[in-house]
Design a protein around this motif. Structure first.
Motif, short mmCIF file in Angstrom:
data_model
loop_
_atom_site.label_atom_id
_atom_site.label_comp_id
_atom_site.label_asym_id
_atom_site.label_seq_id
_atom_site.Cartn_x
_atom_site.Cartn_y
_atom_site.Cartn_z
N PHE A 199 0.81 -1.21 0.00
CA PHE A 199 0.00 0.00 0.00
C PHE A 199 0.85 1.27 0.00
CE2 PHE A 199 -2.62 -3.33 1.98
CZ PHE A 199 -3.74 -3.27 1.17
N ASN A 200 2.17 1.13 0.08
CA ASN A 200 3.07 2.28 0.16
C ASN A 200 2.67 3.23 1.29
OD1 ASN A 200 5.36 2.32 -1.71
ND2 ASN A 200 3.80 2.00 -3.28
N ASP A 201 2.00 2.71 2.27
CA ASP A 201 1.62 3.43 3.49
C ASP A 201 1.61 2.44 4.64
OD1 ASP A 201 1.32 6.16 2.98
OD2 ASP A 201 -0.75 5.98 2.32
N ASP A 202 1.85 2.95 5.83
CA ASP A 202 1.80 2.12 7.03
C ASP A 202 0.36 1.97 7.53
OD1 ASP A 202 4.59 1.62 7.35
OD2 ASP A 202 4.87 3.67 8.09
N PRO A 203 0.11 1.03 8.44
CA PRO A 203 -1.25 0.84 8.96
C PRO A 203 -1.84 2.10 9.60
CG PRO A 203 0.10 -1.03 9.53
CD PRO A 203 1.04 -0.02 8.93
N SER A 204 -0.99 2.96 10.16
CA SER A 204 -1.47 4.17 10.82
C SER A 204 -1.71 5.33 9.86
CB SER A 204 -0.47 4.61 11.90
OG SER A 204 0.80 4.89 11.32
N SER A 205 -1.34 5.16 8.59
CA SER A 205 -1.47 6.24 7.60
C SER A 205 -2.94 6.54 7.32
CB SER A 205 -0.76 5.87 6.31
OG SER A 205 0.61 5.64 6.52
N LYS A 206 -3.18 7.74 6.82
CA LYS A 206 -4.54 8.20 6.54
C LYS A 206 -5.26 7.26 5.57
CE LYS A 206 -7.19 12.17 4.81
NZ LYS A 206 -7.11 13.56 4.26
N SER A 207 -4.56 6.79 4.55
CA SER A 207 -5.21 5.94 3.54
C SER A 207 -5.70 4.63 4.14
CB SER A 207 -4.24 5.66 2.39
OG SER A 207 -3.09 4.97 2.87
N LEU A 208 -4.84 3.98 4.92
CA LEU A 208 -5.23 2.69 5.52
C LEU A 208 -6.32 2.89 6.57
CD1 LEU A 208 -4.07 -0.12 4.77
CD2 LEU A 208 -2.62 1.76 4.04
N GLN A 209 -6.24 3.97 7.34
CA GLN A 209 -7.27 4.25 8.33
C GLN A 209 -8.60 4.56 7.64
OE1 GLN A 209 -7.07 4.13 11.86
NE2 GLN A 209 -5.23 2.98 11.29
N THR A 210 -8.53 5.26 6.52
CA THR A 210 -9.75 5.54 5.74
C THR A 210 -10.41 4.24 5.30
OG1 THR A 210 -8.89 7.66 4.91
CG2 THR A 210 -10.62 6.59 3.61
N MET A 211 -9.59 3.30 4.84
CA MET A 211 -10.14 2.04 4.34
C MET A 211 -10.67 1.15 5.46
SD MET A 211 -8.47 -0.57 1.56
CE MET A 211 -7.02 -0.95 2.54
N THR A 212 -9.92 1.02 6.54
CA THR A 212 -10.38 0.16 7.63
C THR A 212 -11.66 0.68 8.25
OG1 THR A 212 -8.90 1.30 9.18
CG2 THR A 212 -8.10 -0.75 8.21
N GLU A 213 -11.75 2.00 8.41
CA GLU A 213 -12.94 2.59 9.01
C GLU A 213 -14.11 2.61 8.03
OE1 GLU A 213 -11.72 6.42 10.40
OE2 GLU A 213 -10.23 5.60 11.80
N GLY A 214 -13.83 2.95 6.78
CA GLY A 214 -14.90 3.07 5.79
C GLY A 214 -15.48 1.75 5.34
N PHE A 267 -15.02 -1.15 7.27
CA PHE A 267 -15.12 -2.00 8.48
C PHE A 267 -14.21 -3.22 8.35
CE2 PHE A 267 -19.18 0.23 8.05
CZ PHE A 267 -19.21 0.92 9.26
N LEU A 268 -12.95 -2.96 8.03
CA LEU A 268 -11.97 -4.03 7.88
C LEU A 268 -11.06 -4.09 9.11
CD1 LEU A 268 -10.90 -3.44 4.16
CD2 LEU A 268 -12.53 -5.14 5.02
N PHE A 269 -10.57 -5.29 9.38
CA PHE A 269 -9.63 -5.49 10.48
C PHE A 269 -8.23 -5.63 9.91
CE2 PHE A 269 -7.23 -8.58 13.08
CZ PHE A 269 -7.08 -7.80 14.23
N ASN A 270 -7.26 -4.91 10.49
CA ASN A 270 -5.88 -4.95 10.02
C ASN A 270 -4.97 -5.48 11.12
OD1 ASN A 270 -3.39 -4.60 8.89
ND2 ASN A 270 -3.64 -2.42 8.43
N PRO A 271 -4.60 -6.76 11.08
CA PRO A 271 -3.74 -7.33 12.13
C PRO A 271 -2.35 -6.74 12.16
CG PRO A 271 -4.02 -8.90 10.33
CD PRO A 271 -4.98 -7.78 10.07
N PHE A 272 -1.93 -6.09 11.06
CA PHE A 272 -0.57 -5.58 10.99
C PHE A 272 -0.38 -4.25 11.72
CE2 PHE A 272 -0.94 -8.74 7.75
CZ PHE A 272 0.26 -9.43 7.86
N GLU A 273 -1.48 -3.70 12.22
CA GLU A 273 -1.35 -2.49 13.05
C GLU A 273 -0.51 -2.76 14.28
OE1 GLU A 273 -4.50 0.18 14.00
OE2 GLU A 273 -5.70 -0.41 12.25
#
Length: 325
Positions: free
Chosen positions: A214-229, A231-237
């Motif tokens: 994703f060229n972004d870390d789990p805490s980045s805005k893009s990944l947070q947008t996707m997990t929240e929008g 409703f996905l779970f990201n174990p790599f956080e």
């Protein structure tokens, strides 16, 4: 470090799902439609047939062992990034390590100017492809010119006869700066959310797997947008430790760009369904630099134009699922 969630049950049927950025898996033949001149025998990388075959051998031996600390059998699904064309997929699956495992693959040429694409490799014994297509990621550079980046690969299929939806990603790079290019990856996140919403129009509680570089870390805005929008779970956080653990290194900082996200449906324990069990980085010692200032980081094929003879500049990541029979 493995990331376990549930106590092991007796007589488990377990399946590994992985993602691996293959670091510029080009064949040595020149393709004038893409920027692959460096990866030819006479190019800057001196990319010969011998070097190509050596890389295929190393990658294939790694792929079949991903996650073997948690589950001793080769992965059922492997999403990959940075593969040039159908021929490199065929060559990879024809290697000694993979030839007898009856793997198939899904790949589409993308508009990426370098010709490096995503793909999905799957064991036909466990996974049946029902539908696949590439979704164009339409983003512009700062000057308003279209960024010819990788498509998002979508594959709908049955994993042990359970319906799953898989998205394989390689989001726009940070070449022009992480902050400056953030908006592109946020657009990619929103594209995934839209596709998942469409799936939910016909399925009540779909099984979603979103994997990629994703060229972004789990805490980045893009990944947070996707997990929240979505409703996905990201174990790599919780797996990512910026100063000491990740899937790749840049500027002495560990990044966790390679991730696998899943829908909450994988936390059910109903019969004939899959439940999430564990996730981890596959950072076996064979994939690491052995000495020098980069000791412990991924053992790369190239550093600039200098041939190192390694595997990839990324470690693979994986998730293990239990099939509830």
């Amino acid at each position: 470090m493995r990331f376990p969630f549930f106590k092991k049950k007796t007589k488990k049927q377990r399946y590994t799902i992985a993602f691996y950025n293959l670091e510029n898996l080009f064949d040595p033949e020149r393709n004038t439609k893409i920027l692959d001149k460096d990866y030819t025998p006479n190019g800057a990388k001196k990319w010969t047939v011998e070097r190509y075959q050596r890389k295929l051998d190393k990658l294939s031996k790694t792929i079949v062992k991903i996650g073997d600390e948690d589950h001793p059998y080769p992965p059922a699904l492997i999403g990959v990034a940075e593969a040039e064309n159908n021929s490199v997929f065929k060559a990879l699956l024809d290697t000694d390590a993979m030839d007898d495992l009856d793997y198939g693959f899904v790949h589409y040429d993308s508009p990426d100017e370098r010709g490096i694409d995503t793909g999905l490799i799957y064991r036909k014994r466990f996974f049946k492809v029902l539908h696949s297509e590439p979704f164009a990621l339409l983003v512009d550079n700062a000057g308003g010119v279209r960024d010819t980046t990788r498509d998002i690969l979508y594959v709908k299929g049955e994993l042990n006869k359970e319906l799953v939806h898989v998205f394989v990603n390689h989001w726009p790079s940070r070449r022009d700066g992480g902050v400056e290019t953030e908006y592109k990856r946020v657009i990619a996140a929103k594209e995934i959310i839209q596709k998942i919403e469409l799936i939910k129009e016909t399925e009540l509680d779909p099984n979603i797997i979103v994997m990629g570089d994703f060229n972004d870390d789990p805490s980045s805005k893009s990944l947070q947008t996707m997990t929240e929008g979505a409703f996905l779970f990201n174990p790599f956080e919780k797996i990512h430790i910026p100063n000491s653990k990740g899937s790749s290194v840049y500027g002495n900082k560990w990044n966790m760009f390679d991730q696998i996200l899943i829908s909450n449906s994988f936390f059910k324990f109903q019969k004939n369904t899959h439940s999430f069990d564990a996730a981890a980085i596959y950072d076996h010692k064979s994939l690491k630099e052995k000495k020098g200032k980069f000791k412990g980081s991924p053992y790369r094929t190239f550093v600039s134009d200098r041939y190192m003879g390694g595997y990839s500049d990324h470690f693979p990541v994986y998730a293990v699922f239990t099939f509830n029979s």
